[in-house]
Write a protein that holds these residues in place. Structure first.
Motif, PDB file in Angstrom:
ATOM      1  N   GLY A  50       0.818  -1.198   0.000  1.00 46.42           N
ATOM      2  CA  GLY A  50       0.000   0.000   0.000  1.00 46.42           C
ATOM      3  C   GLY A  50       0.856   1.254   0.000  1.00 46.42           C
ATOM      4  N   ASN A  52       1.788   2.917   2.379  1.00 47.25           N
ATOM      5  CA  ASN A  52       2.714   2.895   3.515  1.00 47.25           C
ATOM      6  C   ASN A  52       3.946   2.023   3.267  1.00 47.25           C
ATOM      7  OD1 ASN A  52       1.563   0.356   3.616  1.00 47.25           O
ATOM      8  ND2 ASN A  52       0.935   0.491   5.764  1.00 47.25           N
ATOM      9  N   VAL A  56      -0.264  -5.159   1.837  1.00 48.40           N
ATOM     10  CA  VAL A  56      -1.669  -4.871   2.121  1.00 48.40           C
ATOM     11  C   VAL A  56      -2.202  -5.922   3.100  1.00 48.40           C
ATOM     12  CG1 VAL A  56      -3.967  -4.667   1.103  1.00 48.40           C
ATOM     13  CG2 VAL A  56      -1.980  -3.708  -0.092  1.00 48.40           C
ATOM     14  N   SER A  57      -1.819  -7.179   2.899  1.00 45.41           N
ATOM     15  CA  SER A  57      -2.121  -8.285   3.818  1.00 45.41           C
ATOM     16  C   SER A  57      -1.109  -9.386   3.531  1.00 45.41           C
ATOM     17  CB  SER A  57      -3.545  -8.808   3.609  1.00 45.41           C
ATOM     18  OG  SER A  57      -3.608  -9.625   2.438  1.00 45.41           O
ATOM     19  N   HIS A  60      -1.073 -10.768   0.108  1.00 41.95           N
ATOM     20  CA  HIS A  60      -0.523  -9.915  -0.952  1.00 41.95           C
ATOM     21  C   HIS A  60       0.972 -10.150  -1.159  1.00 41.95           C
ATOM     22  CE1 HIS A  60      -4.394  -7.925  -0.405  1.00 41.95           C
ATOM     23  NE2 HIS A  60      -4.186  -7.390  -1.605  1.00 41.95           N
ATOM     24  N   ASP A  71      -7.293 -10.460  -4.774  1.00 44.70           N
ATOM     25  CA  ASP A  71      -8.440  -9.697  -5.267  1.00 44.70           C
ATOM     26  C   ASP A  71      -9.324 -10.579  -6.141  1.00 44.70           C
ATOM     27  OD1 ASP A  71      -7.516  -8.840  -8.321  1.00 44.70           O
ATOM     28  OD2 ASP A  71      -5.841  -8.974  -6.915  1.00 44.70           O
ATOM     29  N   PRO A 102      -6.298  -3.643  -7.588  1.00 47.55           N
ATOM     30  CA  PRO A 102      -7.115  -2.845  -6.664  1.00 47.55           C
ATOM     31  C   PRO A 102      -6.416  -1.548  -6.241  1.00 47.55           C
ATOM     32  CG  PRO A 102      -7.004  -5.141  -5.951  1.00 47.55           C
ATOM     33  CD  PRO A 102      -6.018  -4.979  -7.067  1.00 47.55           C
ATOM     34  N   SER A 103      -7.205  -0.538  -5.930  1.00 51.65           N
ATOM     35  CA  SER A 103      -6.657   0.780  -5.600  1.00 51.65           C
ATOM     36  C   SER A 103      -5.850   0.782  -4.301  1.00 51.65           C
ATOM     37  CB  SER A 103      -7.782   1.815  -5.519  1.00 51.65           C
ATOM     38  OG  SER A 103      -8.709   1.434  -4.512  1.00 51.65           O
ATOM     39  N   ASP A 104      -6.045  -0.223  -3.435  1.00 50.30           N
ATOM     40  CA  ASP A 104      -5.251  -0.255  -2.200  1.00 50.30           C
ATOM     41  C   ASP A 104      -3.832  -0.772  -2.439  1.00 50.30           C
ATOM     42  OD1 ASP A 104      -6.101  -2.881  -2.639  1.00 50.30           O
ATOM     43  OD2 ASP A 104      -6.575  -3.285  -0.543  1.00 50.30           O
ATOM     44  N   VAL A 105      -3.545  -1.256  -3.648  1.00 46.19           N
ATOM     45  CA  VAL A 105      -2.190  -1.677  -4.017  1.00 46.19           C
ATOM     46  C   VAL A 105      -1.534  -0.498  -4.759  1.00 46.19           C
ATOM     47  CG1 VAL A 105      -0.785  -3.272  -5.384  1.00 46.19           C
ATOM     48  CG2 VAL A 105      -2.818  -4.108  -4.168  1.00 46.19           C
ATOM     49  N   ALA A 106      -0.608   0.165  -4.070  1.00 46.88           N
ATOM     50  CA  ALA A 106       0.060   1.329  -4.644  1.00 46.88           C
ATOM     51  C   ALA A 106       1.279   0.934  -5.462  1.00 46.88           C
ATOM     52  CB  ALA A 106       0.485   2.282  -3.529  1.00 46.88           C
TER      53      ALA A 106
END
Length: 191
Positions: A50, A52, A56-57, A60, A71, A102-106
């Protein structure tokens, strides 16, 4: 025409391949003819992080025992584990559907580690001709390539490249950074 990246170079995929929606990423290498007392096995692992810079988990973390991102669209797929690296061309590969990440994966961090390096007394100093390349899945044309030219005489893990989303646009960074401590050093960095 293939773009040849240099270490640290960042490039917008939208600018070099505007029609790219999904990419095959191939990684290849050769091992030096040295007798280390065992087979030489390099493994590709992916860290989907992410903003940060952390996973993400746990799901991931994509590697030979977890080949597909969690996802629903399975946007990132590692295509298996080549345990010998023998033969011509790509030794391992993955598919990334950039439309479906997904958008939570930067960022998608693409790494290679020496399997069981400490026990086998192996490191990237025994590896030559390492590269990463991106191929457009639709056109089958190679878009870019990064040849790793550094001499990692003691390192057992290398971050090859990062795919990252900046301002809604996917980009790639040719990283080429080596680490001691193998896969565990990378897990510690991104967990």
């Amino acid at each position: 025409m293939t773009i040849s990246l240099q270490k640290g170079q960042r490039i917008s995929l939208a600018k070099v391949a505007p029609s790219l929606v999904a990419g095959f990423i191939g990684l290849g290498w050769d091992t030096n003819a040295t007798d280390t007392g065992g087979d030489f096995d390099l493994d590709v692992s992916l860290f989907l992080v992410g903003a940060n810079e952390k996973l993400v988990s746990d799901k991931h973390f994509i590697f030979y025992n977890n080949l597909i991102s969690p996802d629903p669209d399975q946007s990132v797929k590692l295509l298996g584990d080549n345990r010998t690296g023998e033969g011509e061309g790509d030794d391992e590969g993955l598919i990334v559907d950039l439309r479906k990440v997904p958008s939570d994966v930067a960022k998608i961090i693409i790494t290679v580690t020496v399997y069981d390096a400490e026990t086998r007394h192996q490191n990237f100093g025994q590896v030559t001709n390492a590269y990463i390349r991106l191929v457009d899945v639709q056109t089958k044309e190679e878009v870019l390539r990064y040849d790793l030219t550094e001499d990692f005489s003691t390192e057992t893990a290398v971050i090859m490249a990062e795919l990252y989303n900046k301002d809604g646009e996917w980009r790639i960074n040719a990283v080429g950074s080596g680490f001691d401590g193998g896969l565990q050093s990378l897990l510690d960095k991104y967990k």
